[in-house]
Motif scaffolding. Structure first.
Motif: not given
Length: 182
Positions: A2, A5-7
């Protein structure tokens, strides 16, 4: 798996934003270029002329749609190649893509006048031939430009594109205002 996430990948996200942010003015300039001429024709010649022009323009844009679609698939493939063979592979595949766009543009140039006559019978036919012939040449040059832009992306020199796009928008707006003025 997957997407992250940007973080989860802050350094990569910052690097991507630093590279991509200067491309936004370029995208706005392209949008202005693609839409501004119809507004200019409307201001100079009226709604009927703009309507006929819009039909011809949609047809003439088909080689550019093909070029953009090919570039959107081709760009990531180029940039995912190893640096050792990236530019040789790009030259080989880019030549094929330019040929495909050229054949598509030639098809539009040959069929275009008949299709414009069918869809917009009041549009000047001589203008159609001239415009579609020019579009054929320009669309091939555009595909070459897109290939060259991969080198700009690869070497992270996008800030120059931002400045060039901003200047181009100002020039086009000034030219449009001057041409449509009293």
């Amino acid at each position: 798996g997957r997407p992250l996430l940007p973080t989860a990948a802050r350094v990569r996200v910052r690097s991507g934003i630093r590279l991509a942010a200067p491309l936004l003015p370029h995208a706005v300039a392209m949008l202005g270029l693609l839409m501004g001429d119809v507004l200019l024709v409307n201001a100079l010649l009226g709604e009927a002329a703009a309507g006929g022009y819009q039909v011809a323009l949609q047809l003439a844009n088909m080689p550019f749609v093909l070029a953009v679609a090919l570039f959107n698939a081709w760009g990531p493939l180029v940039l995912s190649r190893s640096e050792a063979d990236r530019w040789q592979w790009t030259a080989r595949t880019g030549t094929s893509l330019v040929l495909v766009v050229g054949v598509g543009a030639a098809g539009v140039a040959l069929l275009g006048p008949w299709l414009v006559r069918l869809m917009a019978p009041d549009f000047p036919q001589r203008s159609t031939w001239t415009s579609l012939g020019l579009i054929t040449v320009v669309s091939i040059a555009y595909m070459v430009y897109q290939g060259a832009s991969l080198a700009v992306l690869d070497h992270e020199r996008t800030s120059r594109l931002a400045a060039a796009a901003a200047i181009a928008v100002v020039v086009l707006v000034a030219l449009g205002a001057w041409l449509s003025g009293p």
